[in-house]
Design a protein around this motif. Structure first.
Motif, PDB file in Angstrom:
ATOM      1  N   ARG A 254      72.421  -0.579  24.346  1.00 39.92           N
ATOM      2  CA  ARG A 254      72.564  -1.869  25.222  1.00 39.92           C
ATOM      3  C   ARG A 254      73.129  -3.041  24.617  1.00 39.92           C
ATOM      4  O   ARG A 254      73.204  -4.021  24.792  1.00 39.92           O
ATOM      5  N   THR A 255      73.941  -2.305  23.511  1.00 36.62           N
ATOM      6  CA  THR A 255      74.367  -3.367  22.503  1.00 36.62           C
ATOM      7  C   THR A 255      75.815  -3.001  22.034  1.00 36.62           C
ATOM      8  O   THR A 255      76.222  -1.729  21.758  1.00 36.62           O
ATOM      9  N   PHE A 256      76.877  -3.933  21.742  1.00 32.04           N
ATOM     10  CA  PHE A 256      78.117  -3.567  21.046  1.00 32.04           C
ATOM     11  C   PHE A 256      78.079  -4.835  19.910  1.00 32.04           C
ATOM     12  O   PHE A 256      77.829  -5.864  20.016  1.00 32.04           O
ATOM     13  N   LEU A 257      78.971  -4.099  19.021  1.00 33.21           N
ATOM     14  CA  LEU A 257      79.603  -5.193  17.878  1.00 33.21           C
ATOM     15  C   LEU A 257      80.714  -5.620  18.068  1.00 33.21           C
ATOM     16  O   LEU A 257      81.514  -4.801  18.720  1.00 33.21           O
ATOM     17  N   LEU A 258      81.057  -6.970  17.680  1.00 34.90           N
ATOM     18  CA  LEU A 258      82.124  -7.493  17.720  1.00 34.90           C
ATOM     19  C   LEU A 258      82.546  -8.125  16.643  1.00 34.90           C
ATOM     20  O   LEU A 258      81.993  -8.816  16.080  1.00 34.90           O
ATOM     21  N   ALA A 261      81.404  -8.141  12.407  1.00 37.90           N
ATOM     22  CA  ALA A 261      80.352  -7.178  12.709  1.00 37.90           C
ATOM     23  C   ALA A 261      80.567  -5.867  12.818  1.00 37.90           C
ATOM     24  O   ALA A 261      79.967  -4.626  12.412  1.00 37.90           O
ATOM     25  N   ALA A 262      81.740  -5.634  13.395  1.00 37.84           N
ATOM     26  CA  ALA A 262      82.339  -4.339  13.975  1.00 37.84           C
ATOM     27  C   ALA A 262      83.474  -4.052  12.978  1.00 37.84           C
ATOM     28  O   ALA A 262      84.204  -2.835  13.058  1.00 37.84           O
ATOM     29  N   GLY A 263      83.727  -4.599  11.732  1.00 39.80           N
ATOM     30  CA  GLY A 263      84.754  -4.446  10.946  1.00 39.80           C
ATOM     31  C   GLY A 263      86.221  -4.357  11.745  1.00 39.80           C
ATOM     32  O   GLY A 263      87.125  -4.059  11.190  1.00 39.80           O
ATOM     33  N   GLN A 264      86.496  -5.606  12.439  1.00 38.79           N
ATOM     34  CA  GLN A 264      87.486  -5.828  13.074  1.00 38.79           C
ATOM     35  C   GLN A 264      88.390  -6.625  12.249  1.00 38.79           C
ATOM     36  O   GLN A 264      88.872  -7.765  12.839  1.00 38.79           O
ATOM     37  N   THR A 265      88.945  -6.473  11.160  1.00 40.91           N
ATOM     38  CA  THR A 265      89.522  -7.256  10.146  1.00 40.91           C
ATOM     39  C   THR A 265      91.010  -6.573   9.629  1.00 40.91           C
ATOM     40  O   THR A 265      91.196  -4.975   9.915  1.00 40.91           O
ATOM     41  N   ALA A 279      89.710  -8.127  20.207  1.00 38.77           N
ATOM     42  CA  ALA A 279      88.790  -7.237  20.455  1.00 38.77           C
ATOM     43  C   ALA A 279      87.646  -7.754  21.712  1.00 38.77           C
ATOM     44  O   ALA A 279      87.332  -7.330  22.409  1.00 38.77           O
ATOM     45  N   ALA A 280      87.620  -9.190  21.420  1.00 40.96           N
ATOM     46  CA  ALA A 280      86.729  -9.708  22.479  1.00 40.96           C
ATOM     47  C   ALA A 280      87.327  -9.626  23.737  1.00 40.96           C
ATOM     48  O   ALA A 280      86.625  -9.381  24.865  1.00 40.96           O
ATOM     49  N   ASP A 281      88.689  -9.914  24.058  1.00 38.01           N
ATOM     50  CA  ASP A 281      89.257  -9.827  25.230  1.00 38.01           C
ATOM     51  C   ASP A 281      89.312  -8.328  25.861  1.00 38.01           C
ATOM     52  O   ASP A 281      88.971  -8.183  27.198  1.00 38.01           O
ATOM     53  N   VAL A 282      89.212  -7.577  24.991  1.00 41.25           N
ATOM     54  CA  VAL A 282      89.079  -6.028  25.391  1.00 41.25           C
ATOM     55  C   VAL A 282      87.626  -5.849  26.082  1.00 41.25           C
ATOM     56  O   VAL A 282      87.687  -5.125  26.963  1.00 41.25           O
ATOM     57  N   ALA A 283      86.742  -6.563  25.249  1.00 39.02           N
ATOM     58  CA  ALA A 283      85.341  -6.102  25.681  1.00 39.02           C
ATOM     59  C   ALA A 283      85.136  -6.887  27.036  1.00 39.02           C
ATOM     60  O   ALA A 283      84.581  -6.090  28.019  1.00 39.02           O
ATOM     61  N   ALA A 284      85.660  -7.859  27.179  1.00 38.21           N
ATOM     62  CA  ALA A 284      85.574  -8.646  28.528  1.00 38.21           C
ATOM     63  C   ALA A 284      86.181  -8.117  29.549  1.00 38.21           C
ATOM     64  O   ALA A 284      85.657  -7.943  30.609  1.00 38.21           O
ATOM     65  N   ARG A 285      87.346  -7.206  29.380  1.00 37.23           N
ATOM     66  CA  ARG A 285      88.174  -6.511  30.432  1.00 37.23           C
ATOM     67  C   ARG A 285      87.271  -5.348  30.860  1.00 37.23           C
ATOM     68  O   ARG A 285      87.039  -5.034  31.958  1.00 37.23           O
ATOM     69  N   ARG A 297      83.451   2.948  26.979  1.00 37.02           N
ATOM     70  CA  ARG A 297      84.774   2.581  27.171  1.00 37.02           C
ATOM     71  C   ARG A 297      85.458   1.562  26.178  1.00 37.02           C
ATOM     72  O   ARG A 297      86.398   1.618  25.580  1.00 37.02           O
ATOM     73  N   TYR A 298      84.475   0.503  25.898  1.00 34.28           N
ATOM     74  CA  TYR A 298      84.825  -0.635  24.868  1.00 34.28           C
ATOM     75  C   TYR A 298      84.926   0.189  23.509  1.00 34.28           C
ATOM     76  O   TYR A 298      85.846  -0.133  22.660  1.00 34.28           O
ATOM     77  N   GLU A 299      84.065   1.258  23.061  1.00 38.57           N
ATOM     78  CA  GLU A 299      84.213   1.712  21.827  1.00 38.57           C
ATOM     79  C   GLU A 299      85.635   2.318  21.464  1.00 38.57           C
ATOM     80  O   GLU A 299      86.358   2.230  20.610  1.00 38.57           O
ATOM     81  N   HIS A 300      86.237   2.967  22.615  1.00 38.58           N
ATOM     82  CA  HIS A 300      87.599   3.551  22.741  1.00 38.58           C
ATOM     83  C   HIS A 300      88.634   2.421  22.507  1.00 38.58           C
ATOM     84  O   HIS A 300      89.693   2.704  21.980  1.00 38.58           O
ATOM     85  N   ALA A 301      88.352   1.353  23.561  1.00 41.33           N
ATOM     86  CA  ALA A 301      89.436   0.843  23.957  1.00 41.33           C
ATOM     87  C   ALA A 301      89.756  -0.470  22.753  1.00 41.33           C
ATOM     88  O   ALA A 301      91.018  -0.453  22.478  1.00 41.33           O
ATOM     89  N   TRP A 302      88.766  -0.876  22.233  1.00 43.38           N
ATOM     90  CA  TRP A 302      89.196  -1.868  20.837  1.00 43.38           C
ATOM     91  C   TRP A 302      89.584  -0.834  19.794  1.00 43.38           C
ATOM     92  O   TRP A 302      90.536  -1.677  19.214  1.00 43.38           O
ATOM     93  N   ARG A 303      89.345   0.287  19.725  1.00 44.07           N
ATOM     94  CA  ARG A 303      90.097   1.101  18.459  1.00 44.07           C
ATOM     95  C   ARG A 303      91.446   1.409  18.886  1.00 44.07           C
ATOM     96  O   ARG A 303      92.165   1.161  18.193  1.00 44.07           O
ATOM     97  N   ASP A 304      91.600   1.604  20.201  1.00 39.16           N
ATOM     98  CA  ASP A 304      92.963   1.816  20.537  1.00 39.16           C
ATOM     99  C   ASP A 304      93.843   0.473  20.300  1.00 39.16           C
ATOM    100  O   ASP A 304      94.816   0.490  19.886  1.00 39.16           O
ATOM    101  N   GLU A 305      93.301  -0.675  20.665  1.00 34.75           N
ATOM    102  CA  GLU A 305      93.995  -1.948  20.580  1.00 34.75           C
ATOM    103  C   GLU A 305      94.266  -2.137  18.968  1.00 34.75           C
ATOM    104  O   GLU A 305      95.513  -2.476  18.711  1.00 34.75           O
ATOM    105  N   LEU A 306      93.543  -1.824  18.145  1.00 33.57           N
ATOM    106  CA  LEU A 306      93.533  -2.235  16.730  1.00 33.57           C
ATOM    107  C   LEU A 306      94.037  -1.030  15.567  1.00 33.57           C
ATOM    108  O   LEU A 306      94.338  -1.348  14.710  1.00 33.57           O
ATOM    109  N   ALA A 307      93.715   0.114  16.121  1.00 33.75           N
ATOM    110  CA  ALA A 307      93.773   1.307  15.133  1.00 33.75           C
ATOM    111  C   ALA A 307      94.968   1.529  14.371  1.00 33.75           C
ATOM    112  O   ALA A 307      94.958   1.630  13.171  1.00 33.75           O
ATOM    113  N   ARG A 308      96.077   1.367  15.021  1.00 32.78           N
ATOM    114  CA  ARG A 308      97.431   1.566  14.656  1.00 32.78           C
ATOM    115  C   ARG A 308      97.749   0.517  13.368  1.00 32.78           C
ATOM    116  O   ARG A 308      97.834   0.814  12.109  1.00 32.78           O
TER     117      ARG A 308
END
Ligand SMILES: Cc1cc2nc3c(=O)[nH]c(=O)nc-3n(C[C@H](O)[C@H](O)[C@H](O)COP(=O)(O)OP(=O)(O)OC[C@H]3O[C@@H](n4cnc5c(N)ncnc54)[C@H](O)[C@@H]3O)c2cc1C
Length: 361
Positions: A254-258, A261-265, A279-285, A297-308
């Protein structure tokens, strides 16, 4: 019961709280201290930041326009290799003010934001998550369908729900010299192991000096050497951790990191303000608090947004550790006007960048 409890009112947490509240979710934000404090960030960001704050806040937050970076392979007096655009690339901004503005936006959207509430425990049950916090009235418990751990690089939420750590936590140190400085360039020194030291002109707020290294590489001593080399007296200094390399998993029951905390740097600068808010906008979407499967879905979606961009960012960072003669040759070959966007290294391969590098330019 809240739809979301957000732990941490940094840029990532406040942005998510705002976006979730705008979607009519019930949102509680718990922040351990006063919003924005203590400062542990340069607040050097691309112009993308202005899409996340109201137009009216712009003048108050803006400190200086930056057109490029002078790279050095040595200290203050060493040869500079300038990389620049004819137009503004980035801004130095008031980072404390940014956090306050974003939290205000979350409040305006309907989120409840409580400062001086330090989260000490998170438990996940079949129908709810329970968050325990120490606040001015003692220990309190709050329930939510989903918890957002936006509590920075040393995330308590992450450890409470057993999610893995980022690959690395660098130690960043910075300090300020108060003489006003409105130069157009930041200085970047590839003189510390695996990362860099910097100087940022911040307009009326003076100049900032800083660096980041692995914890065993004695950041404070290296910082003293940097400011001595520049011959400046530092008035105020601070430090913080910079996570590089996202954990393998950023969601649990029931938890997600953002955010941090999620290394989104950005691996090549440690900058996380904009990646965390994207990533916050992805999460809200993608997140629906009544459907736990949307966490995946969030786990995949934020990585898709930032992975490249994170992948290319790692490659750029590897360049900081190349032998000096190779770095010198690379700098000499590529210095000059650039087309690349500072948050999106993938634009290194864009038409704009190729045009900027063309010999006939
Ligand atoms: C020296 C240095 C320089 C940097 N320079 C830049 C830069 O120029 N540009 C850039 O983009 N990024 C920069 N960064 C990185 C940037 O600061 C982070 O990426 C950004 O702050 C991450 O935002 P966040 O919201 O994820 O986390 P944070 O901003 O760390 O916010 C987390 C919040 O959670 C709160 N919190 C923590 N634990 C708890 C708890 N148990 N209970 C309740 N609340 C809690 C904290 O008080 C904090 O307010 C720098 C970092 C450092 C260390």
């Amino acid at each position: 019961m809240y739809d979301f409890i957000v732990v941490g009112a940094g840029p990532a947490g406040s942005r998510f709280a705002r976006a979730a509240a705008e979607r009519d979710h019930g949102v509680l934000v718990l922040e351990s201290g006063a919003i924005g404090e203590p400062l542990a960030c340069s607040g050097h960001v691309s112009l993308d930041v202005w899409a996340f704050v109201p137009e009216t806040a712009r003048e108050r937050l803006h400190q200086n326009d930056i057109y490029g970076a002078r790279f050095h392979l040595g200290g203050a007096d060493s040869r500079a290799y300038p990389f620049y655009k004819e137009t503004v690339v980035s801004n130095a901004i008031d980072r404390v003010g940014l956090d306050r503005t974003l939290a205000e936006c979350a409040r305006d959207a309907g989120a409840e934001v409580r400062e001086q509430h330090t989260v000490t425990a998170v438990t996940e049950g079949s129908d709810r998550a329970t968050v325990t916090a120490n606040g001015p009235d003692g220990t309190e418990q709050f329930a939510a369908k989903v918890v957002c751990g936006a509590d920075g690089p040393r995330s308590k939420v992450r450890s409470q729900v057993g999610l893995p750590e980022p690959d690395e936590l660098l130690h960043g140190v910075l300090g300020f010299e108060p003489t006003p400085d409105s130069q157009d360039f930041v200085d970047v020194h590839l003189t510390v192991p695996g990362f860099f030291a910097w100087r940022i002109p911040r307009g009326e707020a003076g100049a900032e000096y800083g660096l980041a290294v692995s914890p065993g590489d004695d950041a404070p001593a290296r910082f003293e050497a940097l400011v001595e080399d520049y011959g400046v007296d530092i008035e105020r200094r601070c430090s913080g951790a910079i996570p590089i390399g996202p954990p393998d998993r950023t969601v649990s029951e029931r938890t997600f990191l953002l955010g941090d905390a999620a290394g989104q740097t950005k691996p090549f600068t440690g900058g996380g303000i904009l990646y965390g808010m994207r990533a916050a906008d992805v999460a809200a979407r993608v997140l629906d608090p009544d459907r736990r499967s949307t966490l995946y879905r969030y786990e995949h979606a934020w990585r898709d947004e930032l992975a490249r961009d994170q992948r290319l960012g790692r490659l750029i960072r590897a360049g900081y550790s190349l032998p000096k003669p190779v770095q010198r040759a690379g700098m000499a070959a590529f210095a000059g006007e650039i087309g690349v966007h500072m948050d999106r290294p993938s634009t290194l391969f864009s038409v704009d960048q190729l045009r900027a590098m063309a010999p006939w330019r």
